[in-house]
Design a protein around this motif. Structure first.
Motif, short mmCIF file in Angstrom:
data_model
loop_
_atom_site.label_atom_id
_atom_site.label_comp_id
_atom_site.label_asym_id
_atom_site.label_seq_id
_atom_site.Cartn_x
_atom_site.Cartn_y
_atom_site.Cartn_z
N THR A 128 0.82 -1.21 0.00
CA THR A 128 0.00 0.00 0.00
C THR A 128 0.86 1.26 0.00
O THR A 128 0.55 2.23 -0.69
CB THR A 128 -0.94 0.02 1.22
OG1 THR A 128 -0.17 -0.19 2.41
CG2 THR A 128 -2.00 -1.05 1.11
N SER A 143 1.03 3.98 -3.06
CA SER A 143 0.70 5.38 -2.79
C SER A 143 1.85 6.30 -3.21
O SER A 143 1.63 7.33 -3.84
CB SER A 143 0.39 5.56 -1.31
OG SER A 143 0.06 6.90 -1.03
N ARG A 173 -8.02 3.13 -8.13
CA ARG A 173 -7.92 2.46 -6.82
C ARG A 173 -8.25 3.43 -5.69
O ARG A 173 -9.00 3.11 -4.77
CB ARG A 173 -6.52 1.89 -6.64
CG ARG A 173 -6.31 1.23 -5.30
CD ARG A 173 -4.90 0.64 -5.19
NE ARG A 173 -4.68 0.18 -3.86
CZ ARG A 173 -4.11 0.91 -2.89
NH1 ARG A 173 -3.68 2.14 -3.16
NH2 ARG A 173 -3.96 0.43 -1.67
N HIS A 174 -7.72 4.65 -5.77
CA HIS A 174 -7.99 5.65 -4.73
C HIS A 174 -9.46 6.06 -4.73
O HIS A 174 -10.04 6.29 -3.66
CB HIS A 174 -7.09 6.87 -4.90
CG HIS A 174 -5.71 6.67 -4.38
ND1 HIS A 174 -5.43 6.58 -3.04
CD2 HIS A 174 -4.54 6.52 -5.02
CE1 HIS A 174 -4.14 6.40 -2.88
NE2 HIS A 174 -3.57 6.35 -4.07
N TRP A 213 -12.05 -1.51 0.13
CA TRP A 213 -10.62 -1.83 0.17
C TRP A 213 -9.87 -1.01 1.21
O TRP A 213 -8.70 -0.69 1.05
CB TRP A 213 -9.96 -1.62 -1.20
CG TRP A 213 -10.50 -2.46 -2.29
CD1 TRP A 213 -11.22 -3.60 -2.18
CD2 TRP A 213 -10.38 -2.22 -3.70
NE1 TRP A 213 -11.54 -4.09 -3.41
CE2 TRP A 213 -11.03 -3.26 -4.36
CE3 TRP A 213 -9.76 -1.24 -4.46
CZ2 TRP A 213 -11.10 -3.34 -5.73
CZ3 TRP A 213 -9.82 -1.32 -5.81
CH2 TRP A 213 -10.49 -2.36 -6.45
N GLU A 214 -10.55 -0.69 2.32
CA GLU A 214 -9.89 0.08 3.36
C GLU A 214 -9.29 -0.79 4.46
O GLU A 214 -8.50 -0.31 5.26
CB GLU A 214 -10.88 1.07 3.98
CG GLU A 214 -11.25 2.18 3.03
CD GLU A 214 -12.21 3.17 3.65
OE1 GLU A 214 -12.94 2.79 4.58
OE2 GLU A 214 -12.22 4.32 3.19
N GLY A 265 -6.71 -3.82 1.24
CA GLY A 265 -5.87 -2.71 0.78
C GLY A 265 -4.56 -3.20 0.19
O GLY A 265 -4.12 -2.72 -0.86
N ASN A 266 -3.93 -4.16 0.86
CA ASN A 266 -2.70 -4.75 0.33
C ASN A 266 -2.96 -5.49 -0.97
O ASN A 266 -2.17 -5.42 -1.91
CB ASN A 266 -2.06 -5.69 1.36
CG ASN A 266 -1.29 -4.93 2.42
OD1 ASN A 266 -0.74 -3.87 2.15
ND2 ASN A 266 -1.25 -5.49 3.61
N ALA A 270 -3.50 -2.99 -3.77
CA ALA A 270 -2.24 -2.36 -4.14
C ALA A 270 -1.39 -3.30 -4.98
O ALA A 270 -0.81 -2.90 -6.00
CB ALA A 270 -1.48 -1.94 -2.88
#
Length: 125
Positions: A19, A23, A86-87, A95-96, A101-102, A105
């Motif tokens: 993640t 980012s 994705r964001h 996906w939080e 989330g991983n 990503a």
């Protein structure tokens, strides 16, 4: 009161999760797109200025360096779009969690690698 805690300043020893990598890469590609736009805008301007300008840009794009710049621009744009989607999905509340989330990503990084290869094939063939 002095806090006695270890400080690790060697960033190469820190292992970041997917993640964090995704980012950071999204931010880097945004900056790269800003600078790549100078080349794109110049090429558009030159190619639209006259028939000779169009032929000049066309001949310029037959070289390795120009194809590499074009590939880099398309690759950066592809990741920025993938990361942006994705964001946006994360902003909607999906996906939080840590695991999802991983996973998202990692999937975005894999999709980017596939898009980069496809862009290379498209540009060089």
């Amino acid at each position: 009161m002095k806090k006695q805690r270890p400080v690790n300043l060697d960033l190469s020893t820190i292992s970041m999760p997917a993640t964090a990598k995704a980012s950071i890469l999204h931010r880097i590609t945004g900056v790269a797109l800003f600078f790549a736009l100078t080349f794109v805008i110049w090429a558009w301007s030159e190619s639209l200025s006259s028939p000779e300008g169009f032929e000049f840009v066309k001949s310029l794009f037959s070289g390795f360096v120009a194809k590499f710049i074009a590939w880099g621009t398309v690759t950066v744009l592809a990741y920025h779009i993938i990361g942006g989607i994705r964001h946006i999905i994360m902003d909607m509340g999906y996906w939080e969690e840590l695991e999802s989330g991983n996973s998202s990503a990692t999937i975005s990084l894999v999709l980017w690698a596939v898009a980069a290869v496809m862009a290379g094939v498209w540009i060089w063939l």
